[in-house]
Design an enzyme around this catalytic site. Sequence first.
Site, PDB file in Angstrom:
ATOM      1  N   SER A   1       0.831  -1.215   0.000  1.00  0.00           N
ATOM      2  CA  SER A   1       0.000   0.000   0.000  1.00  0.00           C
ATOM      3  C   SER A   1       0.859   1.257   0.000  1.00  0.00           C
ATOM      4  O   SER A   1       1.999   1.262   0.471  1.00  0.00           O
ATOM      5  CB  SER A   1      -0.902   0.025   1.230  1.00  0.00           C
ATOM      6  OG  SER A   1      -1.783  -1.060   1.227  1.00  0.00           O
TER       7      SER A   1
HETATM    8  N1  SAH Z   1      -1.523  -4.517   4.111  1.00  0.00           N
HETATM    9  C1  SAH Z   1      -0.800  -4.778   2.884  1.00  0.00           C
HETATM   10  C2  SAH Z   1      -1.623  -4.394   1.664  1.00  0.00           C
HETATM   11  C3  SAH Z   1      -1.596  -5.479   0.663  1.00  0.00           C
HETATM   12  S1  SAH Z   1      -2.753  -5.364  -0.654  1.00  0.00           S
HETATM   13  C4  SAH Z   1       0.548  -4.081   2.891  1.00  0.00           C
HETATM   14  O1  SAH Z   1       0.825  -3.287   3.800  1.00  0.00           O
HETATM   15  O2  SAH Z   1       1.344  -4.338   2.013  1.00  0.00           O
HETATM   16  C5  SAH Z   1      -4.113  -6.334  -0.014  1.00  0.00           C
HETATM   17  C6  SAH Z   1      -3.861  -7.770   0.354  1.00  0.00           C
HETATM   18  O3  SAH Z   1      -5.097  -8.340   0.730  1.00  0.00           O
HETATM   19  C7  SAH Z   1      -3.324  -8.655  -0.771  1.00  0.00           C
HETATM   20  O4  SAH Z   1      -2.136  -9.254  -0.356  1.00  0.00           O
HETATM   21  C8  SAH Z   1      -4.432  -9.682  -0.994  1.00  0.00           C
HETATM   22  O5  SAH Z   1      -3.963 -10.970  -1.361  1.00  0.00           O
HETATM   23  C9  SAH Z   1      -5.102  -9.710   0.368  1.00  0.00           C
HETATM   24  N2  SAH Z   1      -6.485 -10.197   0.389  1.00  0.00           N
HETATM   25  C10 SAH Z   1      -7.498  -9.955  -0.480  1.00  0.00           C
HETATM   26  N3  SAH Z   1      -8.625 -10.604  -0.108  1.00  0.00           N
HETATM   27  C11 SAH Z   1      -8.319 -11.253   1.051  1.00  0.00           C
HETATM   28  C12 SAH Z   1      -9.053 -12.117   1.924  1.00  0.00           C
HETATM   29  N4  SAH Z   1     -10.332 -12.439   1.712  1.00  0.00           N
HETATM   30  N5  SAH Z   1      -8.416 -12.602   3.014  1.00  0.00           N
HETATM   31  C13 SAH Z   1      -7.125 -12.299   3.276  1.00  0.00           C
HETATM   32  N6  SAH Z   1      -6.381 -11.519   2.474  1.00  0.00           N
HETATM   33  C14 SAH Z   1      -6.966 -11.002   1.378  1.00  0.00           C
END
Ligand code: SAH
Length: 220
Positions: free
Chosen positions: A69
């Site tokens: 993010s």
């Molecule tokens: N918090 C992360 C943001 C990653 S982007 C950071 O700081 O880098 C969002 C993430 O949510 C992705 O890795 C994606 O695979 C995950 N995601 C999407 N749907 C999800 C679900 N139902 N359960 C768990 N993770 C999920």
Amino acid sequence: MQQIDTYRHKGLRKELRVQIQGKGISDRNVLNAIETVPRHLFFGNDTIFHETQAYEDKAFPIGEGQTISQPYTVAYQSQLLEVNPKEKILEIGTGSGYQAAVLATLGAKVFSIERHRKLYEKTKKLLTTLGYHNVKCYFGDGFEGLPTYAPFDKIIITAAVPEHPKKLLRQLAIGGQMVIPFEIETKCIMLRITKEGEDQYSTEEFDEFSFVPMLKGKVF
Ligand code: SAH
């Protein structure tokens, strides 16, 4: 992997802090955490990037079609969460682990779920190596939450939520808050939901953001 944090990195983080502050983040603890967490170490071994890019206020691909993010977004969600030390926080979407590391730096006990097995494994290892022992990683579908460890003081979702996450609301403590980017028609609006009573919620609306979608099921 090289895990070196130099004075140059620290200098870049100071600049990032100033930038994010200029965009309206005022919580000093959050700004301190942004200045503390070495974001350049959260891009993964196989991600090709220039180190200065790690301290630009931008999202970046980290493999498996996912992103780390944007620092402003991480700071924004962290500020809305109003983290107090020792609070139990559930994060949906571990991704790179950067948001989890920021919450841990704010003193929270973080439980983080990721649906992509490879990302989960990679990030769990990284957070251990970097010494974030107050982050526990779980492989699973975030829509289910972690009923075993509920209730949580706070819940943060870091992917665009397509529907009311009922099971997660149940796992929130009374008085607890959940910060989620929620899809409303074609937009994704940041919401803060407060659990006022067993079945009573109040919702505040904030700015519009763009997130990867929250998807059902696990990816092996
Ligand atoms: N918090 C992360 C943001 C990653 S982007 C950071 O700081 O880098 C969002 C993430 O949510 C992705 O890795 C994606 O695979 C995950 N995601 C999407 N749907 C999800 C679900 N139902 N359960 C768990 N993770 C999920």
